[in-house]
Design an enzyme around this catalytic site. Structure first.
Site, short mmCIF file in Angstrom:
data_model
loop_
_atom_site.label_atom_id
_atom_site.label_comp_id
_atom_site.label_asym_id
_atom_site.label_seq_id
_atom_site.Cartn_x
_atom_site.Cartn_y
_atom_site.Cartn_z
N ASP A 30 55.42 48.71 60.82
CA ASP A 30 55.18 47.45 60.10
C ASP A 30 56.33 46.49 60.39
OD1 ASP A 30 53.39 46.72 57.27
OD2 ASP A 30 55.12 45.49 57.79
N ILE A 31 55.97 45.22 60.61
CA ILE A 31 56.99 44.22 60.97
C ILE A 31 57.89 43.86 59.78
CG2 ILE A 31 55.71 42.09 60.44
CD1 ILE A 31 56.53 41.07 63.24
N ASN A 86 44.70 48.67 51.42
CA ASN A 86 44.21 47.54 50.63
C ASN A 86 42.94 46.97 51.23
OD1 ASN A 86 46.56 47.73 49.04
ND2 ASN A 86 47.71 46.41 50.45
N GLN A 93 45.20 42.64 50.28
CA GLN A 93 45.05 42.76 51.74
C GLN A 93 45.35 41.41 52.38
OE1 GLN A 93 41.10 43.70 53.22
NE2 GLN A 93 41.89 44.35 55.20
N HIS A 99 43.59 48.98 57.68
CA HIS A 99 44.86 49.63 58.03
C HIS A 99 45.36 50.48 56.88
CE1 HIS A 99 45.70 45.62 56.38
NE2 HIS A 99 46.80 46.14 55.84
N PHE A 100 46.03 51.53 57.23
CA PHE A 100 46.65 52.44 56.26
C PHE A 100 48.16 52.32 56.40
CE2 PHE A 100 43.12 55.15 54.78
CZ PHE A 100 42.11 54.67 55.60
N HIS A 101 48.83 52.04 55.28
CA HIS A 101 50.29 52.02 55.27
C HIS A 101 50.77 53.46 55.01
CE1 HIS A 101 50.75 47.55 54.45
NE2 HIS A 101 49.52 47.72 54.01
#
Ligand code: 5GP
Length: 136
Positions: A30-31, A86, A93, A99-101
């Protein structure tokens, strides 16, 4: 169909720190991590929310999530993680691509949660359960 920033990352049009890739999935850092090691796992299928995702992509994500979680835990040193997913702007979101964190949870870093729970009403629960089971 959703052509978001994550589709561009998948197509290699935007750089990222890739950590895993196969035919159906991609994982990258993740950025804006909320903990060191915060990783995103995405299906390559370009859909915005989980209810739109094919069984094939869902299975591929499910297959890699435990493996990626293990690697994130090893690298971050965290013994606890949250997996956050989300759907919809109301549910926080920001990027309209599923996407899954994978987020390491330590004393210093990680996800904070406000959990507004109430006891389940027995009658309402029975009715809701029946309705859901009929749809499934
Ligand atoms: P969401 O709120 O949609 O569940 O989370 C989207 C996540 O994507 C955020 O944590 C955000 O930091 C991350 N993100 C947004 N744009 C980029 C990008 O261009 N590259 C990477 N690596 N992560 C991004």
């Amino acid at each position: 169909m959703s052509d978001s920033i994550f589709s561009k990352i998948i197509r290699n049009e935007i750089p990222c720190h890739r950590v895993y890739e196969d035919e159906l999935t991609l994982a990258f850092l993740d950025i804006n991590p909320i903990a060191p090691g915060h990783t995103l796992v995405v299906p390559k299928e370009p859909v915005a929310t989980i209810d739109e995702l094919s069984d094939e992509s869902a299975a591929a994500i499910g297959r890699v999530l435990p493996r990626i979680s293990r690697a994130v835990m090893r690298v971050s040193g965290a013994t606890a993680i949250n997996i956050l997913q989300n759907n919809g702007s109301l549910a926080y979101q920001a990027v309209p691509h599923v996407h899954f964190h994978v987020i390491p949870k330590t004393d210093a870093h990680g996800l904070g949660i406000v959990w507004n729970a109430e006891a389940l009403d027995e009658e309402a629960g029975a009715e809701l359960g029946r309705k859901l089971a009929r749809l499934l």
